[in-house]
Design an enzyme around this catalytic site. Sequence first.
Site, mmCIF file in Angstrom:
data_model
loop_
_atom_site.group_PDB
_atom_site.id
_atom_site.type_symbol
_atom_site.label_atom_id
_atom_site.label_comp_id
_atom_site.label_asym_id
_atom_site.label_seq_id
_atom_site.Cartn_x
_atom_site.Cartn_y
_atom_site.Cartn_z
ATOM 1 N N CYS A 53 1.089 -1.833 0.095
ATOM 2 C CA CYS A 53 -0.070 -0.087 0.223
ATOM 3 C C CYS A 53 0.591 1.218 0.135
ATOM 4 O O CYS A 53 2.162 1.475 1.210
ATOM 5 C CB CYS A 53 -0.835 -0.162 1.295
ATOM 6 S SG CYS A 53 -1.868 1.147 1.522
ATOM 7 N N ASP A 60 -0.425 -5.900 0.646
ATOM 8 C CA ASP A 60 -1.409 -6.501 -0.319
ATOM 9 C C ASP A 60 -1.336 -7.644 -1.643
ATOM 10 O O ASP A 60 -0.125 -7.707 -1.924
ATOM 11 C CB ASP A 60 -2.077 -5.191 -1.579
ATOM 12 C CG ASP A 60 -2.176 -4.304 -0.490
ATOM 13 O OD1 ASP A 60 -2.773 -4.103 0.282
ATOM 14 O OD2 ASP A 60 -2.396 -2.742 -1.191
#
Length: 155
Positions: A53, A60
């Site tokens: 992120c 992620d």
Amino acid sequence: MTNTSPYRHVTLLGQHAKQPMSPEDAVLERVANPATGKHYIVRLVCPEFTSLCPLTGQPDFAHVVIDYVPNHWLVESKSFKLLLGSYRNHGCFHEACTMEIAAKLVGLMDPIWLRIGSYWYPRGGIPIDVFWQSNAPPADLWVPAQDVPPYRGRG
């Protein structure tokens, strides 16, 4: 490989290559399509794609599926794997990662058709899936479903 090899321009295949630290550092390579003029699909799947992120630095995770109909070129798979791995330390929103990968492939190969589906696992309770295709696929082409089920949580 000899200097007359059709693969003499490929620099990563067949030798040790360091993992690029960012997508900007990655070298994406191509090889000639052995069946130019025929419509067929090449599928690339990465069930363990990771990025960060850009705001929190938290990881992620996504399942990425790319289908393309080559024109004159194929992406060389080792260079593609290294490109995808370079996102592990790269801060990028889901949509940006997906579209960057698509743009790099289209720019490298100029395929007849390309589609990408990135199926992101939830953070904060919301999975995000991103889909894009370059244009309509050729009319005579069998296009298989990507068959990545939607996220259901614990069921």
